[in-house]
Scaffold this active site. Sequence first.
Site, PDB file in Angstrom:
ATOM      1  N   CYS A   1       2.754  -1.304  -7.956  1.00 20.85           N
ATOM      2  CA  CYS A   1       1.483  -2.030  -8.056  1.00 20.85           C
ATOM      3  C   CYS A   1       1.541  -3.264  -8.949  1.00 20.85           C
ATOM      4  O   CYS A   1       0.631  -4.071  -8.911  1.00 20.85           O
ATOM      5  CB  CYS A   1       0.399  -1.088  -8.565  1.00 20.85           C
ATOM      6  SG  CYS A   1      -0.230   0.019  -7.288  1.00 20.85           S
TER       7      CYS A   1
ATOM      8  N   GLU B   1       1.317   3.029 -11.630  1.00 21.09           N
ATOM      9  CA  GLU B   1       0.777   3.009 -10.272  1.00 21.09           C
ATOM     10  C   GLU B   1      -0.648   3.557 -10.313  1.00 21.09           C
ATOM     11  O   GLU B   1      -0.993   4.343 -11.207  1.00 21.09           O
ATOM     12  CB  GLU B   1       1.617   3.867  -9.317  1.00 21.09           C
ATOM     13  CG  GLU B   1       3.080   3.484  -9.220  1.00 21.09           C
ATOM     14  CD  GLU B   1       3.332   2.178  -8.478  1.00 21.09           C
ATOM     15  OE1 GLU B   1       2.337   1.533  -8.060  1.00 21.09           O
ATOM     16  OE2 GLU B   1       4.497   1.796  -8.337  1.00 21.09           O
TER      17      GLU B   1
END
Length: 221
Positions: A2, A105
Site C-alpha cells: 500500500c 498494509e
Amino acid sequence: MCGRLTQYRGIHDFVDTLSMPNVWRNNVGDQPLSRYNVAPTTSVAVLRMDITGPRADLVRWGWRPHWATDRAAPINARVEKVAHGPFFRAIWPHRAITPVDGWYEWVDGGGSKKQPYYIRRRDGRPALCATIGQFEGTDHDGFVIITADAQGGLVDVHDRRPVVLSPDLAVEWIAAGMPSEHAEQMVLNLGEPAEAFEWYRVGTAVGNVRNQGPELILPAQ
C-alpha cells in the site's frame, strides 16, 4: 503493497545485514533514521553500487520516465512485467536494495475505516527489498520497489508484497555486471517466502503521515 514503510534503525545496522567487507560511502548519516511512517515521494535510504563501490543514499520513493507526464510516479513495479515493459526499461539495469524494518498494509473489514497491519521479518532482521531506480544526482532521480503476488497468510493482508531477498542474494542483486535474465529469475523465483514474515494489527494513527514514533508499530489493543 500500500505504500507506507518503516526505517528506524541506523544505516550501519542495515549495511551490517549484508556482511560486505567493503567500505561504504555513507550519504545518509550515522544516527538512527527513526522513521516509523515513511510515505511515497519522500526520501528513503537505499543501498547500491556504483563505479566507486557500495554506497548508501537518500532517494525519492517513486519514479516515472520523462515521457510519462500523464500519471503520478509509481512507487512499486510488478515483478511479472518489470524486466520487459517499456515503462521501467531505462532503470531496470540500475538495481538497489531498500532496507526496511517493516511495512504497513490496510485491510477492509467492512467498517468505515480500514484496519492497518504491520508486517516484518520473524527473525527481527531488516527486510531487504529488491529495488530499481534512477540514481544520477538530478531532480529526476527516484526508485521503485519490486512487488510480487502475496503467498500464504499474507494474502489475507494484501495481494501484493515486496520482493525481499536474503542477504546473500541482496549482495548479488546490487553487484555490477549481473545479466538481466539472471536478475529477472532472481526476483521471480527467489524472494523470501511468506513464512519468513509476521503481521499483526496496529492502531489507526499510522493513517496520518504526520504521525511518527515507535508506538505506531505496537500491536493494537
